[in-house]
Enzyme design. Sequence first.
Site, PDB file in Angstrom:
ATOM      1  N   LYS A 157      18.261 -89.419   7.906  1.00 40.71           N
ATOM      2  CA  LYS A 157      19.105 -88.484   7.161  1.00 40.71           C
ATOM      3  C   LYS A 157      20.209 -87.959   8.068  1.00 40.71           C
ATOM      4  O   LYS A 157      19.971 -87.150   8.966  1.00 40.71           O
ATOM      5  CB  LYS A 157      18.314 -87.296   6.611  1.00 40.71           C
ATOM      6  N   GLU A 167      15.146 -81.917  19.757  1.00 39.17           N
ATOM      7  CA  GLU A 167      16.243 -81.712  20.710  1.00 39.17           C
ATOM      8  C   GLU A 167      17.121 -80.611  20.119  1.00 39.17           C
ATOM      9  O   GLU A 167      17.823 -80.828  19.146  1.00 39.17           O
ATOM     10  CB  GLU A 167      17.006 -83.017  20.883  1.00 39.17           C
ATOM     11  N   CYS A 210      25.269 -80.653  22.686  1.00 34.51           N
ATOM     12  CA  CYS A 210      24.063 -79.913  23.053  1.00 34.51           C
ATOM     13  C   CYS A 210      24.054 -79.630  24.553  1.00 34.51           C
ATOM     14  O   CYS A 210      23.567 -78.605  25.002  1.00 34.51           O
ATOM     15  CB  CYS A 210      22.818 -80.672  22.635  1.00 34.51           C
ATOM     16  N   GLU A 244      23.992 -70.356  21.660  1.00 33.63           N
ATOM     17  CA  GLU A 244      24.752 -71.598  21.698  1.00 33.63           C
ATOM     18  C   GLU A 244      25.916 -71.463  20.714  1.00 33.63           C
ATOM     19  O   GLU A 244      25.708 -71.420  19.503  1.00 33.63           O
ATOM     20  CB  GLU A 244      23.842 -72.760  21.286  1.00 33.63           C
TER      21      GLU A 244
HETATM   22  P1  NAI Z   1      21.108 -77.878  11.640  1.00 41.17           P
HETATM   23  O1  NAI Z   1      20.090 -77.944  12.691  1.00 41.17           O
HETATM   24  O2  NAI Z   1      20.819 -76.973  10.471  1.00 41.17           O
HETATM   25  O3  NAI Z   1      21.403 -79.350  11.052  1.00 41.17           O
HETATM   26  C1  NAI Z   1      21.078 -80.548  11.760  1.00 41.17           C
HETATM   27  C2  NAI Z   1      20.442 -81.534  10.788  1.00 41.17           C
HETATM   28  O4  NAI Z   1      19.277 -80.956  10.225  1.00 41.17           O
HETATM   29  C3  NAI Z   1      21.326 -81.904   9.595  1.00 41.17           C
HETATM   30  O5  NAI Z   1      21.101 -83.260   9.255  1.00 41.17           O
HETATM   31  C4  NAI Z   1      20.801 -81.007   8.508  1.00 41.17           C
HETATM   32  O6  NAI Z   1      21.050 -81.503   7.204  1.00 41.17           O
HETATM   33  C5  NAI Z   1      19.317 -80.995   8.804  1.00 41.17           C
HETATM   34  N1  NAI Z   1      18.583 -79.858   8.277  1.00 41.17           N
HETATM   35  C6  NAI Z   1      19.034 -78.585   8.070  1.00 41.17           C
HETATM   36  N2  NAI Z   1      18.056 -77.819   7.556  1.00 41.17           N
HETATM   37  C7  NAI Z   1      16.956 -78.604   7.434  1.00 41.17           C
HETATM   38  C8  NAI Z   1      15.627 -78.380   6.975  1.00 41.17           C
HETATM   39  N3  NAI Z   1      15.227 -77.196   6.531  1.00 41.17           N
HETATM   40  N4  NAI Z   1      14.753 -79.407   7.012  1.00 41.17           N
HETATM   41  C9  NAI Z   1      15.138 -80.609   7.482  1.00 41.17           C
HETATM   42  N5  NAI Z   1      16.376 -80.888   7.911  1.00 41.17           N
HETATM   43  C10 NAI Z   1      17.282 -79.904   7.890  1.00 41.17           C
HETATM   44  O7  NAI Z   1      22.469 -77.480  12.327  1.00 41.17           O
HETATM   45  P2  NAI Z   1      23.792 -76.874  11.674  1.00 41.17           P
HETATM   46  O8  NAI Z   1      23.422 -75.806  10.684  1.00 41.17           O
HETATM   47  O9  NAI Z   1      24.617 -78.005  11.190  1.00 41.17           O
HETATM   48  O10 NAI Z   1      24.496 -76.227  12.948  1.00 41.17           O
HETATM   49  C11 NAI Z   1      24.150 -74.928  13.388  1.00 41.17           C
HETATM   50  C12 NAI Z   1      24.136 -74.850  14.880  1.00 41.17           C
HETATM   51  O11 NAI Z   1      23.152 -75.717  15.402  1.00 41.17           O
HETATM   52  C13 NAI Z   1      25.395 -75.281  15.592  1.00 41.17           C
HETATM   53  O12 NAI Z   1      26.359 -74.286  15.595  1.00 41.17           O
HETATM   54  C14 NAI Z   1      24.870 -75.607  16.959  1.00 41.17           C
HETATM   55  O13 NAI Z   1      24.737 -74.436  17.720  1.00 41.17           O
HETATM   56  C15 NAI Z   1      23.495 -76.159  16.685  1.00 41.17           C
HETATM   57  N6  NAI Z   1      23.492 -77.641  16.719  1.00 41.17           N
HETATM   58  C16 NAI Z   1      22.943 -78.253  17.798  1.00 41.17           C
HETATM   59  C17 NAI Z   1      22.990 -79.625  17.899  1.00 41.17           C
HETATM   60  C18 NAI Z   1      22.405 -80.336  19.062  1.00 41.17           C
HETATM   61  O14 NAI Z   1      22.912 -81.364  19.462  1.00 41.17           O
HETATM   62  N7  NAI Z   1      21.298 -79.888  19.609  1.00 41.17           N
HETATM   63  C19 NAI Z   1      23.649 -80.464  16.879  1.00 41.17           C
HETATM   64  C20 NAI Z   1      24.140 -79.708  15.749  1.00 41.17           C
HETATM   65  C21 NAI Z   1      24.062 -78.347  15.697  1.00 41.17           C
END
Ligand code: NAI
Length: 492
Positions: free
Chosen positions: A180, A255, A289, A386
């Site tokens: 996904k 991660e 990240c 972050e």
């Molecule tokens: P997120 O963690 O909510 O989204 C990442 C993935 O998880 C997307 O595919 C999303 O559709 C999915 N997702 C969201 N809620 C879910 C749930 N309840 N169950 C299963 N999958 C789910 O991140 P978001 O909201 O896009 O970004 C928020 C913050 O997260 C960013 O500002 C950043 O600080 C951090 N982030 C960190 C990343 C990393 O590389 N560690 C990558 C992206 C965001």
Amino acid sequence: MAGNTSVRFPDRMFVDGDSVFASDRHRTPCFDPSTGESVGGAPRGSAADVDRAVDAATRAFYGEWRRWSPHDRAVVLLRLATTIDEHRDEIAALDTINMGRPYDRTLDDIRMAAEVFRYNAGAADKLEGTSVPISSEFVDFTELVPLGPTAHIVPWNFPFGMAVRSVAPALAAGCTVVLKPAEQTPFSAIRLAELAHEAGLPSGVLNVVTGMGAEAGAAFVGHHGIRGISFTGSRATGQLIMQTAAGRVTPLVLELGGKNPLVVFPDANLPDAISQSVEAAFDNTGQVCSAASRILLHDAIANEFIDRFAERCDGLTIGGAMQSPDLGPLAHASHFEKVSGYVDRAKKAHRLLYERAVHDMPDHGWFSPPAVFEVEDYSSELWRDEVFGPVVAVARFSNEKEALRLANDTEYGLVAGVFTSDVSRAYRFARSLETGSVWINGWSLGGFQAPTGGIKQSGFGKERGMAGLSHYTSIRNVAVRLVESIDDAEKE
Ligand code: NAI
Ligand code: MG
């Protein structure tokens, strides 16, 4: 490639060897962050679509895919790597236009993704077990068994690279996959599945369901057919996934980002440390990240470092991502709002050391000017959270002990970097840092062969290297009791 006219944004996801719409035909819109314009949309998969995908992955796992030899898996993954190389421009354009990462950088990412498939393909038939010496009465050995159907939930910051990072080892290990992508950046993941199918991967082995995290993503995490989950994204979502996965005790790799310290000692090669730091802080507009979001400077070099860092920042080109600037836009509108909020609040709480002039910023799209603040309040959100944008918190220290205390003063533990020409200090410091990776005199060091992954609240489990592959197998131990000794056997 210039402009986006020649790129087709796929409008269907990929399940069981077919391009399909969501069963209820719902869609999510997608945008070009360089302009704010629409670039179409992708299916908004529901729990029903997730069921179909997991059914397909389950049938493939217990059917055809399990009958393939490891060598045959390797051959098809090598073919997929070649197919990716052949479509590099197209895949890079999809991600660049839809996410805003500069085109030249994205091309490198896609080149790397093909190499990640090659690395894992090469390992597929070398997943050897061990023989365990117990006693003359036993033969004991281990085998590495694929987990089964695995779910891969990936973020929007490196859409193709993040998908491949976990999908390639899962396939090499003999698992099947449901993937996904983030709702903002669905296209290159869809192309990955289409190209894998063209390369000869059987139907159902790699499925892509696009859609929302709380819908499709959550449905995968709680699904009874899923035997392993890989997630890259926010800590908050990681915590939710961990809670849901607990219901079925599904193994996880998480991660979850970081608040990564880059530490500069006075004996460092300063020009080199400065150019490395600019890249470490602002690559992908800080949406990494492992971005250097906290720069810790020894008092003796702090002022000079800051002045020259600011000069370098003024020289960064900023613009539409297809033109390959140094800095593209932030990836999507709500993220732009989030980062802007942090910057506005930081201006009230901290001393602004540098901000790129507003008139240097494009007037369309979601561009955020690079900004550097000096932080003295270590309870502030700029020090702790972050931000995931081109925003750096600088702090000063006067000795190694203080540097170490500041570096480890975070709930995260992903990566850290130290710049020094003193070898003993480098190792001493590296050993005391509470992070999964430590980089000395550089940043983002180590290739796809080297394991990466955090400790503390940055998550657990490793990506890349053989350690990354190990998460997609479990160890089965087989113990055989030898009923007769050789002397007993002789008597017959
Ligand atoms: P997120 O963690 O909510 O989204 C990442 C993935 O998880 C997307 O595919 C999303 O559709 C999915 N997702 C969201 N809620 C879910 C749930 N309840 N169950 C299963 N999958 C789910 O991140 P978001 O909201 O896009 O970004 C928020 C913050 O997260 C960013 O500002 C950043 O600080 C951090 N982030 C960190 C990343 C990393 O590389 N560690 C990558 C992206 C965001
Ligand atoms: Mg979220």
